[in-house]
Write an enzyme that holds these catalytic residues in place. Structure first.
Site, PDB file in Angstrom:
ATOM      1  N   GLU A 137      -4.828  10.043   7.073  1.00 59.16           N
ATOM      2  CA  GLU A 137      -3.830   8.974   7.055  1.00 59.16           C
ATOM      3  C   GLU A 137      -4.118   7.942   8.153  1.00 59.16           C
ATOM      4  O   GLU A 137      -3.914   6.751   7.952  1.00 59.16           O
ATOM      5  CB  GLU A 137      -2.417   9.543   7.196  1.00 59.16           C
ATOM      6  CG  GLU A 137      -1.906  10.218   5.934  1.00 59.16           C
ATOM      7  CD  GLU A 137      -1.917   9.303   4.702  1.00 59.16           C
ATOM      8  OE1 GLU A 137      -1.708   8.091   4.855  1.00 59.16           O
ATOM      9  OE2 GLU A 137      -2.159   9.803   3.585  1.00 59.16           O
ATOM     10  N   TYR A 147       5.827   4.911   7.169  1.00 56.88           N
ATOM     11  CA  TYR A 147       4.947   5.276   6.064  1.00 56.88           C
ATOM     12  C   TYR A 147       4.138   6.539   6.401  1.00 56.88           C
ATOM     13  O   TYR A 147       4.110   7.506   5.638  1.00 56.88           O
ATOM     14  CB  TYR A 147       3.974   4.127   5.703  1.00 56.88           C
ATOM     15  CG  TYR A 147       2.823   4.654   4.890  1.00 56.88           C
ATOM     16  CD1 TYR A 147       2.982   4.934   3.547  1.00 56.88           C
ATOM     17  CD2 TYR A 147       1.602   4.974   5.496  1.00 56.88           C
ATOM     18  CE1 TYR A 147       1.965   5.499   2.804  1.00 56.88           C
ATOM     19  CE2 TYR A 147       0.573   5.541   4.769  1.00 56.88           C
ATOM     20  CZ  TYR A 147       0.755   5.800   3.419  1.00 56.88           C
ATOM     21  OH  TYR A 147      -0.245   6.379   2.700  1.00 56.88           O
ATOM     22  N   ASP A 150       3.490   2.090   0.765  1.00 58.03           N
ATOM     23  CA  ASP A 150       2.341   1.310   1.222  1.00 58.03           C
ATOM     24  C   ASP A 150       2.078   0.228   0.170  1.00 58.03           C
ATOM     25  O   ASP A 150       2.886   0.041  -0.747  1.00 58.03           O
ATOM     26  CB  ASP A 150       1.112   2.215   1.429  1.00 58.03           C
ATOM     27  CG  ASP A 150       0.565   2.768   0.118  1.00 58.03           C
ATOM     28  OD1 ASP A 150       1.263   2.655  -0.923  1.00 58.03           O
ATOM     29  OD2 ASP A 150      -0.557   3.300   0.120  1.00 58.03           O
ATOM     30  N   CYS A 162      -2.483  -1.812 -18.324  1.00 55.42           N
ATOM     31  CA  CYS A 162      -1.209  -1.386 -18.910  1.00 55.42           C
ATOM     32  C   CYS A 162      -1.410  -0.602 -20.206  1.00 55.42           C
ATOM     33  O   CYS A 162      -0.634   0.314 -20.504  1.00 55.42           O
ATOM     34  CB  CYS A 162      -0.325  -2.592 -19.172  1.00 55.42           C
ATOM     35  SG  CYS A 162       0.073  -3.500 -17.672  1.00 55.42           S
ATOM     36  N   CYS A 208       7.989   0.787 -18.009  1.00 56.43           N
ATOM     37  CA  CYS A 208       7.702  -0.229 -16.991  1.00 56.43           C
ATOM     38  C   CYS A 208       8.361  -1.557 -17.397  1.00 56.43           C
ATOM     39  O   CYS A 208       8.001  -2.161 -18.404  1.00 56.43           O
ATOM     40  CB  CYS A 208       6.188  -0.393 -16.875  1.00 56.43           C
ATOM     41  SG  CYS A 208       5.716  -1.678 -15.723  1.00 56.43           S
TER      42      CYS A 208
END
Ligand code: SF4
Length: 355
Positions: free
Chosen positions: A46, A129, A147, A208, A217
């Site tokens: 991270e 985060y 993020d 998509c 969505c």
């Protein structure tokens, strides 16, 4: 506040986790179930992944874990060794914070990475985060993360058309992330959001048609996915020039250490002068280093982008070097003996051009 009925929440979570089970990216710090994650590896990855692509981080992560297999090894390491291994990854403050984190975890938590967001937030350089990412990925704590990838995915799922840079919108996104993160498999869910954003729901031309979430969505439904997330235009970065002078004595070059504050703090470089005109370079070299140089020959020039500045680096080679180097002004080193000097990222290019 964007509405998200519980049934839709559940569908989103189930579909995303099912997709993740098939398509999760393989990364050296990711545990493959039923293997448990290594919290030290999660912390390390991270720290390295902030502002940096996965593909770049993999080699650094492997080198780090080879040099420092445990958090105790990292805690007792010398800072220059840590920076040397970080060399080229940029944003060196992250390396210092990671090192300080390891020390604090060893001294205050018996070498065990904390498992709560509250405790993680008390560690150097760990923000909301990163705390959520470590708690969820290492310990499956249902903590949200937000993020760039997650902002993009959520703003599209819920068709959020206000600027995601605005504080109330950010808070709205945090609240959505918090509501969605499930009690079980929180770490997988958060990583799935990141993977979907990196692989399918990309900034440009999101896929998509093949996206597992396309039936749920809202941006897709409204045909506005490519316009989201909305951003507030940023100020243009300031343009500055740095002149790097390679000064050679026999087979050795001069290296100086940057100040302890500011950009690339404490890193090493060939003498670098932040000035507009190259005409003043001989005087500055004399004043700062005590050396006289003859004519400077211009070599390469390249740009380096930081968050707020576009820096043009121009490399000059000095000739006819005379005089005595001022005490503590720098070190003479052969280019194949830089093993203990962590170099600021743009300096690696200059050194490479001389090898
Ligand atoms: S349908 Fe398109 S916009 Fe929506 S989450 Fe999937 S890739 Fe992103």
């Amino acid at each position: 506040m964007t509405d998200c009925p519980p049934r839709l929440e559940k569908k989103l979570v189930t579909r995303l986790l099912a997709w993740y089970d098939q398509h999760a990216r393989v990364m050296p710090w990711r545990a493959i179930r039923p293997q448990a994650p290594n919290p030290y590896h999660v912390l390390l990855s991270e720290a390295m992944l902030q502002q940096t692509q996965v593909a770049t981080v993999i080699d650094y992560f492997n080198r780090f874990t080879e040099a420092f297999p445990t958090i105790d090894d990292l805690a007792v390491a010398d800072e220059q060794q840590v920076l040397k291994l970080w060399e080229g990854l940029g944003y060196y403050r992250r390396a210092r914070n990671l090192h300080a984190c390891a020390r604090q975890i060893v001294s205050e938590h018996d070498g065990v990475v904390p498992n709560t967001v509250e405790q993680l937030l008390k560690l150097p350089g760990i923000g909301r985060y990163t705390a959520g990412a470590i708690a969820s990925i290492a310990y499956d704590v249902p903590a949200p993360i937000l993020d760039g990838n997650v902002v993009r995915v959520l703003s599209r799922w819920f068709a959020i058309t206000d600027s995601t840079d605005e504080k109330p919108v950010k808070e709205q996104l945090w609240a959505l992330a918090d509501r969605l993160v499930p009690d079980k498999r929180a770490g997988d869910f958060n990583q799935a959001m990141m993977d979907l954003g990196a692989m399918i729901c990309t900034p440009k031309s999101p896929a998509c048609l093949t996206c597992p979430m396309n039936k749920h969505c809202q941006a897709r439904e409204q045909g506005i996915e490519e316009t989201l997330p909305k951003r507030t235009p940023k100020n243009k970065p300031t343009k500055v020039t740095h002149h790097v002078v390679s000064i050679q004595r026999k087979d050795q070059f001069l290296f100086t250490q940057r100040p302890a504050d500011g950009l690339w703090s404490n890193m090493w470089q060939m003498p670098t002068f932040e000035t507009v005109s190259e005409k003043v370079l001989p005087d500055q070299i004399k004043e700062q280093l005590g050396l006289q140089v003859g004519k400077l020959k211009q070599c390469q020039s390249f740009k380096h982008q930081t968050t707020h500045r576009t820096i043009t680096f121009t490399h000059w080679q000095a000739s006819n070097v005379t005089g005595r180097l001022r005490k503590n002004a720098g070190l003479w080193r052969r280019l194949d003996q830089l093993g203990d000097l962590p170099l600021a990222k743009p300096q690696l290019k200059v050194v490479a051009s001389l090898q």
